[in-house]
Design a protein around this motif. Sequence first.
Motif, short mmCIF file in Angstrom:
data_model
loop_
_atom_site.label_atom_id
_atom_site.label_comp_id
_atom_site.label_asym_id
_atom_site.label_seq_id
_atom_site.Cartn_x
_atom_site.Cartn_y
_atom_site.Cartn_z
N LYS A 1 -13.44 -24.09 33.54
CA LYS A 1 -13.00 -24.38 34.91
C LYS A 1 -12.40 -25.78 35.01
CE LYS A 1 -16.53 -21.33 36.83
NZ LYS A 1 -17.74 -21.24 37.66
N LEU A 2 -13.22 -26.80 34.73
CA LEU A 2 -12.76 -28.19 34.89
C LEU A 2 -12.29 -28.81 33.58
CD1 LEU A 2 -15.60 -29.44 37.25
CD2 LEU A 2 -13.28 -28.83 37.89
N GLY A 3 -12.68 -28.20 32.47
CA GLY A 3 -12.24 -28.71 31.18
C GLY A 3 -13.28 -29.58 30.49
N ALA A 4 -13.05 -29.76 29.20
CA ALA A 4 -13.98 -30.52 28.37
C ALA A 4 -13.94 -32.01 28.68
CB ALA A 4 -13.63 -30.30 26.89
N ALA A 5 -12.80 -32.51 29.15
CA ALA A 5 -12.66 -33.94 29.40
C ALA A 5 -13.64 -34.41 30.48
CB ALA A 5 -11.23 -34.26 29.81
N VAL A 6 -13.80 -33.64 31.55
CA VAL A 6 -14.72 -34.00 32.63
C VAL A 6 -16.16 -33.97 32.13
CG1 VAL A 6 -15.60 -33.30 34.89
CG2 VAL A 6 -13.15 -33.21 34.43
N SER A 7 -16.49 -32.94 31.34
CA SER A 7 -17.84 -32.82 30.80
C SER A 7 -18.18 -33.98 29.89
CB SER A 7 -17.97 -31.50 30.02
OG SER A 7 -17.62 -30.41 30.83
N THR A 8 -17.24 -34.35 29.04
CA THR A 8 -17.48 -35.44 28.10
C THR A 8 -17.59 -36.78 28.82
OG1 THR A 8 -16.30 -34.22 26.38
CG2 THR A 8 -16.59 -36.58 26.02
N ALA A 9 -16.72 -37.01 29.78
CA ALA A 9 -16.78 -38.26 30.55
C ALA A 9 -18.11 -38.38 31.30
CB ALA A 9 -15.61 -38.33 31.53
N THR A 10 -18.58 -37.28 31.87
CA THR A 10 -19.87 -37.28 32.57
C THR A 10 -21.01 -37.56 31.60
OG1 THR A 10 -18.99 -35.64 34.13
CG2 THR A 10 -21.37 -35.95 34.11
N ALA A 11 -20.95 -36.95 30.41
CA ALA A 11 -21.99 -37.16 29.40
C ALA A 11 -22.03 -38.61 28.94
CB ALA A 11 -21.76 -36.23 28.20
N PHE A 12 -20.88 -39.24 28.79
CA PHE A 12 -20.85 -40.65 28.41
C PHE A 12 -21.38 -41.54 29.54
CE2 PHE A 12 -18.15 -39.63 24.75
CZ PHE A 12 -18.69 -40.51 23.81
N PHE A 13 -21.19 -41.11 30.79
CA PHE A 13 -21.78 -41.85 31.90
C PHE A 13 -23.29 -41.79 31.84
CE2 PHE A 13 -23.29 -42.19 36.29
CZ PHE A 13 -22.76 -43.44 36.62
N VAL A 14 -23.83 -40.61 31.48
CA VAL A 14 -25.28 -40.44 31.30
C VAL A 14 -25.78 -41.31 30.14
CG1 VAL A 14 -27.07 -38.76 30.64
CG2 VAL A 14 -25.31 -38.14 32.31
N PHE A 15 -24.92 -41.49 29.13
CA PHE A 15 -25.28 -42.26 27.94
C PHE A 15 -25.52 -43.74 28.24
CE2 PHE A 15 -23.98 -44.52 23.98
CZ PHE A 15 -24.97 -44.04 23.15
N LEU A 16 -24.93 -44.24 29.34
CA LEU A 16 -25.12 -45.65 29.70
C LEU A 16 -26.60 -45.94 29.90
CD1 LEU A 16 -22.26 -46.32 32.26
CD2 LEU A 16 -22.60 -47.50 30.11
N PRO A 17 -27.19 -46.89 29.12
CA PRO A 17 -28.63 -47.17 29.30
C PRO A 17 -28.87 -48.02 30.53
CG PRO A 17 -27.74 -48.40 27.42
CD PRO A 17 -26.63 -47.57 27.99
N LEU B 1 -9.88 -41.12 28.33
CA LEU B 1 -10.13 -42.54 28.01
C LEU B 1 -11.50 -43.00 28.50
CD1 LEU B 1 -6.68 -44.13 28.87
CD2 LEU B 1 -7.72 -44.00 26.61
N LEU B 2 -12.05 -42.30 29.49
CA LEU B 2 -13.34 -42.72 30.04
C LEU B 2 -14.46 -42.70 29.00
CD1 LEU B 2 -13.43 -41.11 33.59
CD2 LEU B 2 -13.51 -43.54 33.03
N GLY B 3 -14.45 -41.71 28.11
CA GLY B 3 -15.49 -41.60 27.09
C GLY B 3 -15.62 -42.85 26.23
N PRO B 4 -14.55 -43.24 25.49
CA PRO B 4 -14.66 -44.44 24.66
C PRO B 4 -14.90 -45.72 25.45
CG PRO B 4 -12.49 -43.38 24.37
CD PRO B 4 -13.31 -42.51 25.27
N LEU B 5 -14.34 -45.79 26.67
CA LEU B 5 -14.54 -46.99 27.49
C LEU B 5 -15.97 -47.10 27.99
CD1 LEU B 5 -11.19 -47.02 29.49
CD2 LEU B 5 -11.85 -48.59 27.67
N LEU B 6 -16.56 -45.98 28.39
CA LEU B 6 -17.95 -45.99 28.82
C LEU B 6 -18.88 -46.25 27.64
CD1 LEU B 6 -18.03 -43.04 31.40
CD2 LEU B 6 -18.26 -45.48 31.88
N TYR B 7 -18.48 -45.79 26.46
CA TYR B 7 -19.29 -46.10 25.27
C TYR B 7 -19.31 -47.60 25.01
CZ TYR B 7 -20.94 -46.29 20.49
OH TYR B 7 -21.65 -46.60 19.36
#
Length: 198
Positions: free
Chosen positions: A182-198, A136-142
């Motif tokens: 190791k940690l899964g795609a969900a952690v990677s995607t959530a971190t990437a969306f955090f980076v996406f925050l301008p 859920l973090l991905g869409p919410l951070l978007y």
Amino acid sequence: MPLFKEKFDWQQFKISLAFGLPLVIGGLASWGLNIMDRLFLRHFSTYTELGIYSITMSVAIVVTIFSGIFNTIWSPMVYKWMSEDKFDYEQIDIVLEYMLAAIYFFIVLTSLFSWIIPYFLPSAYSEIEYLIAVCLLGPLLYTLSEVTGIGIAIVRRTKFSMLCAIVAMLTSAILNYFLVRKLGAAVSTATAFFVFLP
């Protein structure tokens, strides 16, 4: 025909291109960001894990619908404030604070009650309860990035939005490559969306 008698305004065309082209490239990078996790899961993981992750993301799409509604309303509302000379950057800060609080409580509540989800799904998908909060973090951070990123559109510096999307997509690709096993795609995607925050 009157259409062919009109003089083409190259200056306006250049201004429009400088504003719109980064949005197109940024949109493609955002699309890449959204599918990167499944590409790496398909390559490095099993179809069972890919299926569980895809079902979890399908459940998370409910949040994406509400995010889409907010994103549709937010930009026109800000432009309306600007046209009526009622715009103030403090308004964005206020909306941002409310949005942060809503996201925080939504993630906490989802984490607290995620144990209920397996009762509605076959036993093969019981792992969803452990993934749902992170997915859920991905869409919410978007959605949060839509609140903070409106300033980029206001000052017409869309190249920064494009750069954010490209950096986030590359971050997702790198993290998924190293962490998907190791940690899964969900952690990677959530971190990437955090980076996406301008």
